[in-house]
Design a protein around this motif. Sequence first.
Motif, mmCIF file in Angstrom:
data_model
loop_
_atom_site.group_PDB
_atom_site.id
_atom_site.type_symbol
_atom_site.label_atom_id
_atom_site.label_comp_id
_atom_site.label_asym_id
_atom_site.label_seq_id
_atom_site.Cartn_x
_atom_site.Cartn_y
_atom_site.Cartn_z
ATOM 1 N N CYS A 132 78.401 63.536 51.799
ATOM 2 C CA CYS A 132 78.755 63.954 50.441
ATOM 3 C C CYS A 132 79.559 62.852 49.755
ATOM 4 N N GLY A 134 81.079 63.232 47.045
ATOM 5 C CA GLY A 134 82.227 63.836 46.379
ATOM 6 C C GLY A 134 83.423 63.938 47.301
ATOM 7 N N TYR A 171 75.531 65.307 47.050
ATOM 8 C CA TYR A 171 76.690 66.175 46.856
ATOM 9 C C TYR A 171 76.510 67.492 47.596
ATOM 10 N N CYS A 175 80.984 70.626 46.151
ATOM 11 C CA CYS A 175 81.187 69.621 45.109
ATOM 12 C C CYS A 175 80.277 69.885 43.915
ATOM 13 N N PHE A 183 76.309 66.629 38.321
ATOM 14 C CA PHE A 183 75.514 66.101 39.417
ATOM 15 C C PHE A 183 74.057 66.520 39.293
#
Length: 202
Positions: A132, A134, A171, A175, A183
């Motif tokens: 991820c 994020g 992501y 997130c 996103f």
Amino acid sequence: MDTINGPETIVNLPWMSLTTSRIIFIINEIHFHLQAMSLSNKILARLKRRGYKATPQRLALLRAITSSREHLTPLAIYNKARQEQPGIGLVTVYRTLNILAQLGLICEVKSAGENTRSYVASPLEHHGHLICSGCGRVADFTGCNLNDLERQLSHDTGFTIQDHRLEFFGYCQDCRKTSSGEFPPPNPLNEAKKFITSHPLK
Ligand SMILES: [Zn+2]
Ligand SMILES: [Zn+2]
Ligand SMILES: [Zn+2]
């Protein structure tokens, strides 16, 4: 998993009262820590087979990694290992992490767009990563099915392929939720075949 659906059963022991969900949570925790201990011993045994000494410092470092559900930076590993082995040095930590990652005994993960590396204890079987961008969480998946591609590449280029690494950046669900719209839409890779429960994406 620390909650279950439906009415809670209360277990009344002479010395305490526990809900079933609490008991399940405690059993899961014990199971995780037993697994972590046996995983660090397995990794240490493999390290010995490769000709490296099984020092108390290396064991402390492995325990620090395997007892975490998240991937850790070298500094975080150093701080955890120091609680067990106060004499361990940061240089030793970096050197040992390098050895372990090169031997494929732990996973080294490089965050997207950053130059930071972090390490996770993972099942010793072949697997790929979902990383991820994020929050930096890492999930493992198995079943990458790249045999046909490898065969084709070998045939076309004359290159003998011995191994590969597979990492996807994107992501995680958390997130995506916190920054809706920013996103890209849900990625089907989040449904990857099989998540291994040691450090799953929530
Ligand atoms: Zn991994
Ligand atoms: Zn995330
Ligand atoms: Zn693979």
